[in-house]
Write an enzyme that holds these catalytic residues in place. Structure first.
Site, PDB file in Angstrom:
ATOM      1  CB  CYS A  69     -16.589  11.868  25.116  1.00 51.01           C
ATOM      2  SG  CYS A  69     -18.339  11.794  25.472  1.00 51.01           S
ATOM      3  CG  ASP A  70     -10.589  10.660  22.311  1.00 50.27           C
ATOM      4  OD1 ASP A  70      -9.947  10.983  23.330  1.00 50.27           O
ATOM      5  OD2 ASP A  70     -10.134  10.744  21.162  1.00 50.27           O
TER       6      ASP A  70
END
Length: 198
Positions: A69-70
């Protein structure tokens, strides 16, 4: 149960997964985010999430699901990641107060057993309160904003400075739980397949 690996050291993401019964294997990617250039914030978080998941996937040979995730905050076309200093956090908060921004989180889920990857981006609107300079200084002094994309943690002290969320609250914390469910389904899994059995 399929092993579920979180390619992140984020305590908030880990807690979100634990809330829905997933106790992930934690393996931060240590991916150098500075090497990624993207034309749009959406493309940026999509690429970073994928690169983080792929970096961790290289160290696995057995079947597993790897989630990368970012997150970034976008205000007036400008991308706000984690601030580099307390001074930067203060300056950003002075720009954010009373404004509406978009929190984007890229999600990349790799299924090693099938050799498939699903990548999606969730966007949630965040309406910030009109906070004073003194409130900003005290909040930044707490240290919390320095570890967060967008200089705030909805699930921490920063939650007091958010007037409204339009969209998925868990996305603002770092991981959209409804989107994760949809990604699992698209790969042929259900939440029950990755939840820890008691």
């Amino acid at each position: 149960m399929v092993p579920f690996v979180l390619a992140s050291a984020s305590p908030a993401r880990r807690q979100l997964l634990q809330q829905i019964g997933i106790d992930p294997i934690i393996q931060p990617s240590h991916f150098d985010e500075s090497v990624i250039q993207a034309a749009t914030p959406t493309e940026l978080v999509r690429l970073l999430a994928r690169c983080k998941a792929e970096t961790v996937a290289q160290s696995y040979s057995a079947p597993a699901l790897i989630l990368g995730c970012d997150s970034v905050l976008v205000l007036g076309g400008e991308i706000y990641g984690k601030p580099a200093s307390p001074e930067m956090a203060i300056a950003r908060w002075q720009q954010m107060r009373g404004q509406t921004a978009d929190l984007l989180t890229g999600h990349a889920l790799i299924d090693l057993a099938q050799g498939r990857t699903c990548v999606e981006v969730e966007s949630t609107q965040v309406v910030f309160a009109q906070v004073s300079d003194a409130e900003i200084a005290a909040y930044v002094a707490s240290g919390e904003p320095l570890a967060c994309a967008g200089c705030f943690a909805l699930d921490g002290q920063g939650g007091a400075f958010v007037e409204k969320i339009v969209g998925t609250p868990s996305n603002v914390i770092g991981l959209s739980l409804p989107l994760l469910r949809r990604l699992l389904l698209s790969l042929g899994y259900t939440l029950a397949d990755v939840q820890n059995k008691k």
